[in-house]
Scaffold this motif. Structure first.
Motif, mmCIF file in Angstrom:
data_model
loop_
_atom_site.group_PDB
_atom_site.id
_atom_site.type_symbol
_atom_site.label_atom_id
_atom_site.label_comp_id
_atom_site.label_asym_id
_atom_site.label_seq_id
_atom_site.Cartn_x
_atom_site.Cartn_y
_atom_site.Cartn_z
ATOM 1 N N LEU A 25 0.850 -1.186 0.000
ATOM 2 C CA LEU A 25 0.000 0.000 0.000
ATOM 3 C C LEU A 25 0.889 1.240 0.000
ATOM 4 N N VAL A 26 0.620 2.173 -0.904
ATOM 5 C CA VAL A 26 1.494 3.332 -1.103
ATOM 6 C C VAL A 26 0.706 4.610 -0.820
ATOM 7 N N HIS A 27 1.178 5.377 0.147
ATOM 8 C CA HIS A 27 0.455 6.574 0.588
ATOM 9 C C HIS A 27 0.632 7.748 -0.368
ATOM 10 N N GLY A 28 -0.227 8.753 -0.193
ATOM 11 C CA GLY A 28 -0.189 9.949 -1.023
ATOM 12 C C GLY A 28 0.640 11.059 -0.412
ATOM 13 N N ILE A 29 0.455 12.277 -0.942
ATOM 14 C CA ILE A 29 1.196 13.437 -0.475
ATOM 15 C C ILE A 29 0.898 13.705 1.000
ATOM 16 N N GLY A 84 -1.819 2.245 -4.853
ATOM 17 C CA GLY A 84 -1.424 3.591 -4.498
ATOM 18 C C GLY A 84 -2.599 4.542 -4.406
ATOM 19 N N HIS A 85 -2.635 5.306 -3.314
ATOM 20 C CA HIS A 85 -3.682 6.306 -3.102
ATOM 21 C C HIS A 85 -3.146 7.688 -3.436
ATOM 22 N N SER A 86 -3.945 8.509 -4.137
ATOM 23 C CA SER A 86 -3.590 9.890 -4.422
ATOM 24 C C SER A 86 -2.267 9.946 -5.201
ATOM 25 N N GLN A 87 -1.231 10.630 -4.675
ATOM 26 C CA GLN A 87 0.055 10.646 -5.365
ATOM 27 C C GLN A 87 0.736 9.286 -5.294
ATOM 28 N N GLY A 88 0.230 8.396 -4.458
ATOM 29 C CA GLY A 88 0.746 7.031 -4.435
ATOM 30 C C GLY A 88 0.523 6.305 -5.748
#
Length: 460
Positions: free
Chosen positions: A183-187, A248-252
């Motif tokens: 799981l990859v977070h955003g900004i 990935g969420h958002s910038q993720g």
């Protein structure tokens, strides 16, 4: 400067080789679990009456024994739907006579693949599930609602009551993908603050409880998508996983896309969740308000970078922070340049052209080819729950859009690869199950669990 900082900080709440590789994917189909479906109101199991092996054998509830006439295999028939196959008889859970009426009986029948044998296993929260018929739209329901052995099971309008909710015991590997999930977070994001506060609130646990291997990446809170993507690759290398599925969420999302483009040998699939794939109008507005190269821009960026350094301290990870680079990356011009360099999964023919290619073969730095899959989903509502204190901010930022949006990203920007849906009742923060699980009509946990099962059934 204050408005700029608040806006940026809010974003978190944001060939022959091919044949051989394809054969390898097909050679290892996912293992199916054997499941018992336990009614919430009675604690009893879905049971093939009298150990019948005949077409038309009735389904009722009975005290749970663990015997074969209470065990069911979940077999995916098409995206989002499964058939339930009795281990005892090899027959499928079936709406009798193709009924669409309340009270239509549920029995077993030879598996045909028809819609009256297709069931959507719909997460209802707190570990309970509804079984919704594709054919009728109605739910498996214990009549009465009785708590007795032998109480009949039929279909009824879905109301989510205890006699329609089932715990799936020994669901075991529902989310157990072939490759680990990252799981990859955003900004302005993180993996876990102070070892307690997880960016993807409760989602990692909900995946792991059905035997998924899950990691939450830690990359720069503020930086370009390329820099974040390289940090992500370094982390994957450190974990020692041969290949992973990136969500990935958002910038993720562009962060994950960069990693997939540079090292396709390491990335089996990329999934964008409310992802900034063609820019954010909010970033464009901020970029227009703050004069490039001005003292104000420098001061605001410095403050945001200090926030990123604080996140470094709270997570115990050290990353370079560059808030101006992140803002440029999320702008429409910035994502256009990014998409020109890393086009996989993006339809560049028009802004609202929808998702791009669903899958592709990509070459690694050594000239070897690897198969990848691309997915996305998206919410289209800025304010979803009056109890969520972040909703007013997203309602405000959502006013800059001319298209349906989640408060920070519009549905056209989020489209990537196979668009599962772009109209979920989710805003940008709901998409990662925040604030602390307060969200609207759509349960984001269910979306992640269903997607893990989708990846599993695709051999990923």
């Amino acid at each position: 400067m204050k408005a700029y900082i608040e806006s940026v900080g809010s974003l978190v709440r944001w060939g022959a080789a091919a044949v051989v590789a394809a054969a390898a994917l097909l050679a290892s189909p996912p293992t199916q679990a054997e499941n018992r479906f336990i009614a919430q109101h009675s604690g009893k199991c879905l049971d093939v009456a009298d150990w019948s092996t005949a077409n038309g054998g009735n389904i009722h509830q009975w005290a749970c024994t663990g015997n074969a006439n209470q065990r069911w295999r979940l077999e995916q028939t098409r995206d989002g739907y499964h058939r339930l196959v009795s281990e005892h008889s090899g027959k499928c859970l079936d709406v009798a006579g193709w009924s669409t009426a309340n009270g239509g009986n549920i029995h077993q029948w030879a598996c045909t693949g028809n819609a009256n044998q297709n069931w959507h296993v719909e997460y209802a929260g707190h570990g309970w599930y509804l079984l919704r018929s594709e054919h009728s739209g109605k739910c498996v329901d214990v009549s009465g609602p009785s708590t007795n052995n032998g109480a009949n099971v039929h279909q009824w309008d879905c109301h989510g009551g205890p006699n329609q909710r089932f715990r799936i015991l020994n669901s075991g590997n529902y989310t157990q993908t072939r490759h680990p999930i990252v799981l990859v977070h955003g900004i302005s994001g993180f993996n876990k603050l102070g070892g307690v506060f997880n960016y993807f609130f409760a989602i990692p646990y909900q995946l792991e409880r059905s035997h998924a291997t899950v990691r939450v990446a830690s990359v720069s809170a503020f930086n370009s998508s390329e820099q974040r993507g390289q940090e992500l690759l370094n982390q994957i290398e450190g974990w020692g996983f041969p290949r992973v599925n990136l969500i990935g969420h958002s910038q993720g999302a562009p962060t994950s896309r960069y990693a997939a483009a540079i090292r396709p040998d390491r990335v089996a699939s990329v999934t964008s969740v409310n992802g900034v794939n063609k820019g954010s109008r909010v970033a464009d507005v901020i970029r227009g308000i703050v004069p490039p190269g001005s003292r104000f821009e420098g001061s605001a960026a410095d403050v945001a970078n200090r926030v990123g350094q604080l996140i470094n301290i709270l997570t115990g990870r050290w990353h370079d922070q560059n808030s101006l680079a992140s803002l440029i990356s999320l702008s429409t011009p910035g994502t256009t340049e990014f998409n020109n360099r890393y086009p996989r999964g993006v339809n560049r023919s028009a802004y609202c052209a929808g998702g791009g290619e669903w899958e592709a073969w990509a070459s690694d730095p050594w000239g070897n080819w690897h198969h990848q899959r691309y997915y996305s989903w998206m919410g289209n509502t800025a304010s979803t729950n009056g109890w969520d204190v972040t909703d007013p901010l997203l309602s405000f930022t959502g006013t800059v859009f001319d298209l349906p949006n989640d408060g920070l990203v519009d549905v056209c920007s989020a489209a990537f690869g196979q668009v599962i849906r772009d109209d979920y009742h989710l805003n940008h923060i709901d998409a990662v199950n925040h604030l602390f699980g307060i969200n609207g009509w759509t349960d984001p946990v269910a979306l992640y669990r269903q997607h893990a099962n989708r990846l599993k059934n695709a051999g990923l």
